[in-house]
Every structure is written in C-alpha cells, then in structure tokens.
Scaffold this active site. Structure first.
Site, PDB file in Angstrom:
ATOM      1  N   GLU A  79       0.829  -1.205   0.000  1.00 36.59           N
ATOM      2  CA  GLU A  79       0.000   0.000   0.000  1.00 36.59           C
ATOM      3  C   GLU A  79       0.869   1.262   0.000  1.00 36.59           C
ATOM      4  O   GLU A  79       0.469   2.310  -0.486  1.00 36.59           O
ATOM      5  CB  GLU A  79      -0.938  -0.015   1.228  1.00 36.59           C
ATOM      6  CG  GLU A  79      -2.258   0.665   0.957  1.00 36.59           C
ATOM      7  CD  GLU A  79      -3.310   0.416   2.025  1.00 36.59           C
ATOM      8  OE1 GLU A  79      -4.482   0.691   1.753  1.00 36.59           O
ATOM      9  OE2 GLU A  79      -2.968  -0.034   3.139  1.00 36.59           O
ATOM     10  N   LYS A 118     -14.009   1.511  -2.931  1.00 38.34           N
ATOM     11  CA  LYS A 118     -14.863   1.883  -1.788  1.00 38.34           C
ATOM     12  C   LYS A 118     -16.120   2.586  -2.290  1.00 38.34           C
ATOM     13  O   LYS A 118     -17.226   2.316  -1.819  1.00 38.34           O
ATOM     14  CB  LYS A 118     -14.115   2.842  -0.856  1.00 38.34           C
ATOM     15  CG  LYS A 118     -13.120   2.178   0.048  1.00 38.34           C
ATOM     16  CD  LYS A 118     -12.616   3.196   1.063  1.00 38.34           C
ATOM     17  CE  LYS A 118     -11.389   2.698   1.788  1.00 38.34           C
ATOM     18  NZ  LYS A 118     -10.750   3.724   2.585  1.00 38.34           N
ATOM     19  N   HIS A 156       8.652 -26.394   1.442  1.00 38.63           N
ATOM     20  CA  HIS A 156       7.891 -27.466   0.786  1.00 38.63           C
ATOM     21  C   HIS A 156       6.762 -26.884  -0.041  1.00 38.63           C
ATOM     22  O   HIS A 156       5.746 -27.522  -0.274  1.00 38.63           O
ATOM     23  CB  HIS A 156       7.373 -28.438   1.851  1.00 38.63           C
ATOM     24  CG  HIS A 156       8.501 -29.019   2.630  1.00 38.63           C
ATOM     25  ND1 HIS A 156       9.107 -30.203   2.305  1.00 38.63           N
ATOM     26  CD2 HIS A 156       9.208 -28.509   3.686  1.00 38.63           C
ATOM     27  CE1 HIS A 156      10.114 -30.426   3.137  1.00 38.63           C
ATOM     28  NE2 HIS A 156      10.198 -29.406   3.982  1.00 38.63           N
TER      29      HIS A 156
END
Ligand code: PA5
Length: 458
Positions: free
Chosen positions: A290, A433, A319
């Site tokens: 961000e 938003k 792994h």
C-alpha cells in the site's frame, strides 16, 4: 541491534547480472541515503507529512493511559478481546500478539493477558462462528478505525454492539473501547455519545504505520505484552537509521531492495524462520504494497511503481514456494529473518534407535535444525543466482520485535524516497470503496449505483 548478512547478494558470488557490488554501491548511494534520512527527520514535525510514526517510540502520557487501562481490564474477570479493524488497524497487533503471547494462548483457559480474536473481514461465517464460541459477559470489544468510517469495521461494530447489548443490556457500553482519530469520522462522536472509553490515533500516523500507536499498543497491552520494551526496541531502529551506510543495516537493506527492484527483481519476499513470526509477512505485505504501489511520482508523472511483496514462512514454505524461488523466474529478492536463540531448547530424542535413516536427527535439536534449514535454503538460492539476505535477531522478544517493525517501516520509507513516490497515501483503494457504497445503497451514491447496475453489477 538487528544484524544483517548480505553475503548472498554479493556480485562476487552471484555475478553482476543478479548480484550487487555492495562496497561500490554503498559509496555511490551514501549521500543520497543520508539526504533521504535527514529529509525525513526534518519533515517529521509537519503533520501533513504523515511521519508521526517516527516519534511513537518516544512514548508519552498516552502510553501510561494504555498501560493503566490494560492493567485494569486484565485484573477484571474479562478473558477475551475482539479486535474490530482492517488493514493497518489490525495487522500490527495480530503480528505482535501472535509472536509474543503463548503460541497456543487461544487454547489456554488461563494464561498471560486476554485471548485475542481479530475480525478483519466481513465474512458472515467467521463472525457468526466467533460469536458462537465467545461469552459476551467475559468479552471486551476494541473497535479500531482511524478514519472512523470504514465499512467493514463499522459493519462488525454494529454486529458486536448488538451481541453485547443483547446479553448485557445497558451495561454493554463498558465493554466497548474505541480507537480512532481525535476528530474526524463518525466513530469519535458515536463513542462519546455512548460513553465508550476511547484512545486516539494521532492524525499524523497512517494506518499501516500505526502498530506502535494506540491502534496496536492497546490490544498488545491487553494481551499482556510489555509495550515499553516494544517501544524501546523501535527507538533503537530510530538510532540505527541515522548511522552511515557501512554500519547501518536499515540503509543497506533499503538500498539492496531498491537496486534489486530496479534490476529485474520486482518481487520482494519476506521469509522469517519462526512460526511465531508467521503473521509478520501479512503486516509487511500490507505496509510494502500500500505504501509503494503508486501510479504517480511525486512530480505527477505516470510511473506505476511498486515492488510486489510476498510472504513466506520457513521452514514450512521450503515445501511450497521455495521450488519457485529456486527454479522459477529469477525476479525475486528474498529476505530471511533468523532468530539465534529460541525461548525453548527442544532436543530431538533418539526414540527410534534402530532406524539408521533418522540417526542424523537424533540427538540434535529443533533449534539447530530450523537454523540449518535457513542457512541451507539461502545458500541453495545463491547457488541458483537468486539474491537473498538475512536479518539476524538475537532472540524473539518485545524489544527485538519492536526494532524489527520499526526497521521495516524505515526500509519502506526509504524505498519510497528512492522510488520518488508518496509512501503515505492510498488513492488506489478509493474507487472500490465508492463502488461498494453505491452497491450497498449509501446516500449520495445513486448516480454511481445506476451506472453500475447498467453494467450488470448488483
Ligand atoms: O494503511 C492504511 O491506511 C489502511 O490499510 C487502513 O489501515 C485501513 O484501510 C483501515 O482504515 P481505518 O483505520 O480508517 O478504518
């Protein structure tokens, strides 16, 4: 002080295409980094610069307030804390609590500090599930939103307020504590009206840099963690960052990150070899992404900058992602975190003496195994010409974690300076938003809603 081992980025081993001639680059960049650090320190008292995070380790009366409230709560019969917050309002406390509380605190009936539960999503199953297992009469709710208006957090607040009120009636207001801006947003006036206890996020501290403000420190103190030690460690990073590059692991890490980013390594991996640091990756990913992912430069040109952060945990991800790191595109810089002394020494017993294939493990310790795996992975990556370096912690305690968090915030700030973007804004999340408000029917968003409906969204 946190150390750094940069041997696996040296051009001597990796060649000049993938490695870095450290001595030469230190000389070339010393003045630029010195200028960047001095510039940041000189701007830090201007609230508009959003550099308030630098001063948090100096503490102040606000820390006394947090400590005394946390003491009071911890002496009461409350057992659980629900943290309602998202992004920077959640990830810091999650990182610290999971690193420094008992690793299975949630399973202990009694233990140090409250059990913490983080509601950082609007998932109906997760929220309902938490409400099913918690006892409202033993639970405190900390609603955290700097802006005081974040949809996810405020929806969770509405749900948990009702959950408490249904059980406790009018007495519920003692069970909500709000952390928010001193003035802006709806949470502050709401908290005042309801009589909630409040704590303040300084306006000059942005969400992802707020772990050492009341945003992070209140849940951390309620978890029984020594917040003074955390701040003391962070203060050490503030001292370190002022040193010349040759004796400054923060400047060295920031420079290596920057040079690798510019030279074909657009992905930055953080891989602590410690289960207790499992959540550090999530916090770092948000901080790095961000802060550094920006369309425009400081001068307004379209640049689309941003190194892409990736979280991994050693040895587990050996792994999983390490196959990609070794043999996939050579486009990553991997930063390990290594803890020298673990709190426990756990030997590997010789409990199958007739199994020769396991003889190399028997009599050794988990302590040695995890750090041998880290060294081996770093070396193998270097053999594949994949640059990597290691941050070295003496032990994992409040002071070293505070130092590590401030180290990574400084590294991010310096990376932002070097790439020439605004580290502290986030214009790229606004449009989503607005569309959410429109889809949810918020007043004032009718036009956008109509546009979205035309495009088939609902
Ligand atoms: O780092 C940031 O600024 C964001 O991630 C915010 O922390 C996040 O959006 C939550 O914001 P608020 O605390 O205003 O609810």
């Amino acid at each position: 002080m946190i150390g750094i081992d940069l041997k696996n980025v040296e051009a001597g081993g990796l060649g000049v295409t993938h490695g870095i001639e450290l001595e030469r680059e230190y000389r070339a960049w010393a003045d630029r980094l010195e200028g960047a650090v001095s510039d940041i320190f000189s701007r830090r008292d201007d609230p508009a610069e959003m550099l308030g995070w630098i001063g948090l380790p100096q503490a102040g009366a606000w820390v006394d307030e947090i400590e005394s409230y946390a003491r009071e709560v911890r002496q009461s019969d409350l057992t659980d804390l629900v943290v309602l917050g998202i992004g920077g309002s959640s990830l810091g406390a999650l990182t610290v609590a999971s690193a420094l509380q008992h690793p299975y605190r949630a399973l202990q009936a009694r233990g140090d500090g409250l059990r913490l539960h983080f509601v950082d999503n609007v998932d109906p199953d997760a929220i309902s599930g938490l409400m099913e297992v918690l006892d409202p009469s033993r639970t405190l709710v900390n609603v955290i939103s700097k802006s005081g208006s974040t949809a996810e957090t405020m929806a969770a607040y509405l749900a948990f307020k009702k959950w408490l009120e249904d059980d406790l009636g009018d007495g519920f207001s003692d069970r909500v504590v709000a952390t928010t801006d001193p003035e802006s947003g709806i949470l502050r006036p709401l908290a005042d009206r309801r009589g909630y206890r409040t704590f303040t996020v300084p306006p000059s501290v942005g969400g992802r840099f707020s772990v050492l403000s009341a945003v992070g420190l209140l849940p951390i103190a309620l978890a029984g963690i020594d917040v003074r030690a955390l701040l003391g460690g962070a203060a050490r990073a503030n001292d370190t960052v002022r040193r010349p590059i040759e004796e400054n692991p923060i400047r060295q890490a920031a420079l290596v990150q920057y040079l690798c980013y510019r030279r074909g390594k657009p992905i930055s991996v953080l891989m602590p070899y410690s289960s207790r640091l499992r959540n550090l990756g999530g916090w770092f990913v948000q901080l790095w992404a961000e802060s550094l992912g920006k369309a425009e430069s400081l001068t307004g040109s379209l640049v689309h900058e941003g190194s892409t952060p990736l979280a991994a945990v050693g040895a587990t991800d050996q792994h999983s992602q390490v196959q990609l790191f070794n043999e996939g595109p050579n486009n990553k810089l991997i930063a390990f975190v290594r803890v020298a002394e673990f709190d426990h020494r756990l030997n590997i017993p010789d409990s199958e003496p007739e199994l020769e294939q396991l003889a190399y493990l028997a009599g050794e310790s988990f302590n040695r195994l995890i750090n041998a795996e880290q060294a081996a992975t770093g070396h193998a990556l270097a053999q594949h010409l994949r640059p990597n370096y290691t941050l070295l912690l003496e032990r994992l305690d409040a002071a070293s974690l505070g130092e590590l968090l401030q180290f990574l915030m400084w590294q991010t700030a310096l990376m932002g300076e070097l790439t020439g973007i605004n580290t502290y804004d986030q214009p790229g999340v606004e449009l989503g938003k607005v569309y959410t408000y429109a889809l949810m029917g918020r007043d004032g968003y009718d036009e956008v809603r109509a546009e979205l409906e035309e495009q088939g969204l609902e």
